[in-house]
Scaffold this active site. Structure first.
Site, PDB file in Angstrom:
ATOM      1  CB  CYS A 195       1.507  -0.434  14.781  1.00 18.97           C
ATOM      2  SG  CYS A 195       0.089  -0.864  13.763  1.00 18.97           S
ATOM      3  CG  HIS A 204       4.702   1.001  12.188  1.00 17.69           C
ATOM      4  ND1 HIS A 204       4.568  -0.336  11.907  1.00 17.69           N
ATOM      5  CD2 HIS A 204       3.446   1.525  12.130  1.00 17.69           C
ATOM      6  CE1 HIS A 204       3.294  -0.610  11.692  1.00 17.69           C
ATOM      7  NE2 HIS A 204       2.592   0.506  11.824  1.00 17.69           N
ATOM      8  CG  ASN A 258       0.428  -1.238   9.354  1.00 17.41           C
ATOM      9  OD1 ASN A 258       1.127  -1.944  10.080  1.00 17.41           O
ATOM     10  ND2 ASN A 258      -0.253  -0.200   9.797  1.00 17.41           N
TER      11      ASN A 258
HETATM   12  O1  UT7 Z   1      -0.129   1.406  11.937  1.00 14.52           O
HETATM   13  C1  UT7 Z   1      -0.952   2.190  12.711  1.00 14.52           C
HETATM   14  C2  UT7 Z   1      -0.993   3.515  12.192  1.00 14.52           C
HETATM   15  N1  UT7 Z   1      -1.873   3.625  11.060  1.00 14.52           N
HETATM   16  C3  UT7 Z   1      -1.584   4.518  10.174  1.00 14.52           C
HETATM   17  O2  UT7 Z   1      -0.544   5.137  10.301  1.00 14.52           O
HETATM   18  C4  UT7 Z   1      -2.557   4.863   9.093  1.00 14.52           C
HETATM   19  C5  UT7 Z   1      -2.641   6.342   9.028  1.00 14.52           C
HETATM   20  N2  UT7 Z   1      -3.505   6.853   7.994  1.00 14.52           N
HETATM   21  C6  UT7 Z   1      -3.210   6.723   6.685  1.00 14.52           C
HETATM   22  O3  UT7 Z   1      -2.248   6.094   6.305  1.00 14.52           O
HETATM   23  C7  UT7 Z   1      -4.099   7.457   5.720  1.00 14.52           C
HETATM   24  O4  UT7 Z   1      -4.930   8.330   6.414  1.00 14.52           O
HETATM   25  C8  UT7 Z   1      -4.955   6.542   4.828  1.00 14.52           C
HETATM   26  C9  UT7 Z   1      -4.064   5.814   3.846  1.00 14.52           C
HETATM   27  C10 UT7 Z   1      -5.692   5.532   5.687  1.00 14.52           C
HETATM   28  C11 UT7 Z   1      -5.962   7.355   4.036  1.00 14.52           C
HETATM   29  O5  UT7 Z   1      -5.301   8.361   3.289  1.00 14.52           O
HETATM   30  P1  UT7 Z   1      -5.875   9.853   3.301  1.00 14.52           P
HETATM   31  O6  UT7 Z   1      -5.053  10.629   2.358  1.00 14.52           O
HETATM   32  O7  UT7 Z   1      -5.897  10.282   4.743  1.00 14.52           O
HETATM   33  O8  UT7 Z   1      -7.316   9.668   2.677  1.00 14.52           O
HETATM   34  P2  UT7 Z   1      -8.731   9.950   3.328  1.00 14.52           P
HETATM   35  O9  UT7 Z   1      -9.020   9.027   4.454  1.00 14.52           O
HETATM   36  O10 UT7 Z   1      -8.787  11.395   3.624  1.00 14.52           O
HETATM   37  O11 UT7 Z   1      -9.692   9.587   2.120  1.00 14.52           O
HETATM   38  C12 UT7 Z   1      -9.621  10.284   0.897  1.00 14.52           C
HETATM   39  C13 UT7 Z   1     -10.643   9.692  -0.064  1.00 14.52           C
HETATM   40  C14 UT7 Z   1     -12.031   9.508   0.532  1.00 14.52           C
HETATM   41  O12 UT7 Z   1     -12.957   9.882  -0.449  1.00 14.52           O
HETATM   42  P3  UT7 Z   1     -13.699  11.300  -0.340  1.00 14.52           P
HETATM   43  O13 UT7 Z   1     -14.430  11.267   0.971  1.00 14.52           O
HETATM   44  O14 UT7 Z   1     -12.604  12.318  -0.377  1.00 14.52           O
HETATM   45  O15 UT7 Z   1     -14.586  11.292  -1.550  1.00 14.52           O
HETATM   46  C15 UT7 Z   1     -12.129   8.021   0.740  1.00 14.52           C
HETATM   47  O16 UT7 Z   1     -13.433   7.518   0.630  1.00 14.52           O
HETATM   48  O17 UT7 Z   1     -10.195   8.402  -0.505  1.00 14.52           O
HETATM   49  C16 UT7 Z   1     -11.298   7.483  -0.401  1.00 14.52           C
HETATM   50  N3  UT7 Z   1     -10.754   6.166  -0.151  1.00 14.52           N
HETATM   51  C17 UT7 Z   1     -10.383   5.308  -1.123  1.00 14.52           C
HETATM   52  N4  UT7 Z   1     -10.455   5.408  -2.472  1.00 14.52           N
HETATM   53  C18 UT7 Z   1     -10.000   4.369  -3.192  1.00 14.52           C
HETATM   54  C19 UT7 Z   1     -10.482   5.582   1.046  1.00 14.52           C
HETATM   55  N5  UT7 Z   1      -9.969   4.358   0.831  1.00 14.52           N
HETATM   56  C20 UT7 Z   1      -9.909   4.162  -0.502  1.00 14.52           C
HETATM   57  C21 UT7 Z   1      -9.446   3.102  -1.306  1.00 14.52           C
HETATM   58  N6  UT7 Z   1      -9.519   3.254  -2.644  1.00 14.52           N
HETATM   59  N7  UT7 Z   1      -8.936   1.965  -0.794  1.00 14.52           N
END
Ligand code: UT7
Length: 330
Positions: A120, A257, A287
């Site tokens: 990225c 980004h 992204n």
């Molecule tokens: O470009 C390179 C850099 N990359 C990034 O900058 C990405 C960085 N990370 C992020 O943007 C975020 O961490 C995410 C968008 C990937 C995830 O957001 P989060 O607030 O950190 O959520 P999480 O990973 O803590 O997941 C929260 C919940 C989980 O459920 P439980 O375990 O709390 O029951 C996931 O299973 O959200 C669930 N979940 C989803 N639910 C509905 C994960 N993906 C999805 C989805 N739809 N697509």
């Protein structure tokens, strides 16, 4: 007679172009095949849609169309270039580089073309690299492209990653021109690149020619990446301010980004950059890895926000980890 301040070469942006595949996949489309919701995706990321390349549309094609748009915008011919750098992690083939395919597609037989892989952060790394070539005096005009087809790397059954990415390409033309060596010059004023390979397991692709002999899928510990992103971005942006004697108040536009709206907002807040100066296109493109910054630049230039003379900070952070910034007077 006092001596004039010693001048130096600057890499000035003279052209900008982009290309987005026609097919748009909305969050509602993903709801039909995944256990996800538009509400979750928008709340957690700010993403509303992404463009997805057609089967017969490889990264080199996206890159070539963005390159042609940037050359037309600069009003120059391909023969006027002597350097082509394509930032990508999704090349058509293991080799040759996408950059030589772009070179051939442009009908350019002179100069040098190569790919740069910093995921990225690729476009920021490529701008910094081209700047070193141009300001050393070894090359005169560079085409810098960020182009990706991340849709090909996604595990479409993994809702935690596949909703986050999209395809696209953006390109700029940089030309070496004399400057005064001050922050009033047009062009790239400074760039700051970092990497730390200890974080490789947090964002990687689980395949490659020398291991699985296949392409593999993107894997990410999203929360872990998020945790590091804001601090890393803030560090390199602060370095750019320090190196040029500028502050957040001097910035006209912050073009980060585009991975996650929450990361963008938190970074701007930490850096005391006013929200109205932040360019955010993650809702439209998701992204697009190395393409995200030039795509965002294109949107903000074409809608009249970025104008000649504006002070523009670009930054990115991604797999590796890699991270970097460049401060550009447009
Ligand atoms: O470009 C390179 C850099 N990359 C990034 O900058 C990405 C960085 N990370 C992020 O943007 C975020 O961490 C995410 C968008 C990937 C995830 O957001 P989060 O607030 O950190 O959520 P999480 O990973 O803590 O997941 C929260 C919940 C989980 O459920 P439980 O375990 O709390 O029951 C996931 O299973 O959200 C669930 N979940 C989803 N639910 C509905 C994960 N993906 C999805 C989805 N739809 N697509």
């Amino acid at each position: 007679m006092p001596h004039a301040a010693p001048g130096r070469l600057r890499s000035v942006v003279t052209g900008l172009g982009c290309y987005l595949p026609k097919r748009i996949v909305s969050n509602a489309d993903l709801e039909k095949c995944l256990d996800t919701t538009d509400e979750w995706i928008v709340q957690r990321t700010g993403i509303r849609q992404r463009h997805v390349a057609a089967e017969d549309e490889p990264t080199s094609q996206l890159a070539l169309l963005a390159a042609k748009a940037a050359l037309a915008d600069a009003g120059i011919a391909a023969a006027d270039l002597d350097l082509v750098i394509v930032a990508t992690s999704t090349p058509d083939y293991t080799f040759p580089a996408v950059a030589v395919q772009v070179q051939a597609g442009l009908g350019m037989t002179n100069g040098v073309a190569f790919d740069l892989q910093a995921v990225c952060s690729g476009f920021v790394f490529a701008v910094a690299t081209a700047d070193k070539f141009l300001t050393s005096g070894s090359h005169r005009r560079a085409l810098v492209v960020g182009a990706e087809t991340f849709s090909r790397l996604l595990d479409w059954s993994d809702r935690s990653t596949c909703v986050l990415f999209g395809d696209g390409a953006g390109a700029i033309v940089l030309e070496a021109r004399p400057g005064q060596g001050t922050a009033s010059d047009r062009g790239v004023l400074t760039s700051h690149l970092r990497s730390d390979g200890r974080h490789r397991e947090k964002l990687y692709v689980d395949g490659g020619p020398s291991t699985t002999r296949s392409v593999g899928h993107l894997r990410m510990a999203g929360r872990e990446v998020f945790r590091h992103a804001v601090g890393m971005v803030a560090d390199v942006v602060t370095d750019a301010f320090s190196a040029t004697g500028t502050t957040a108040a001097d910035l006209d536009w912050f073009v980060p980004h585009q991975a996650n709206k929450r990361i963008i907002e938190a970074s701007a807040e930490k850096l005391a950059i006013a929200p109205e100066k932040v360019v955010c296109t993650v809702d439209l493109h998701a992204n697009t890895s190395a393409a995200s910054v030039p795509l965002a630049l294109s949107v903000a230039r074409d809608d009249g926000r970025i104008k000649p003379g504006d002070l523009v900070m670009i930054e990115a952070m991604g797999g590796g980890f890699t991270w970097g910034s460049a401060l550009i007077r447009w």
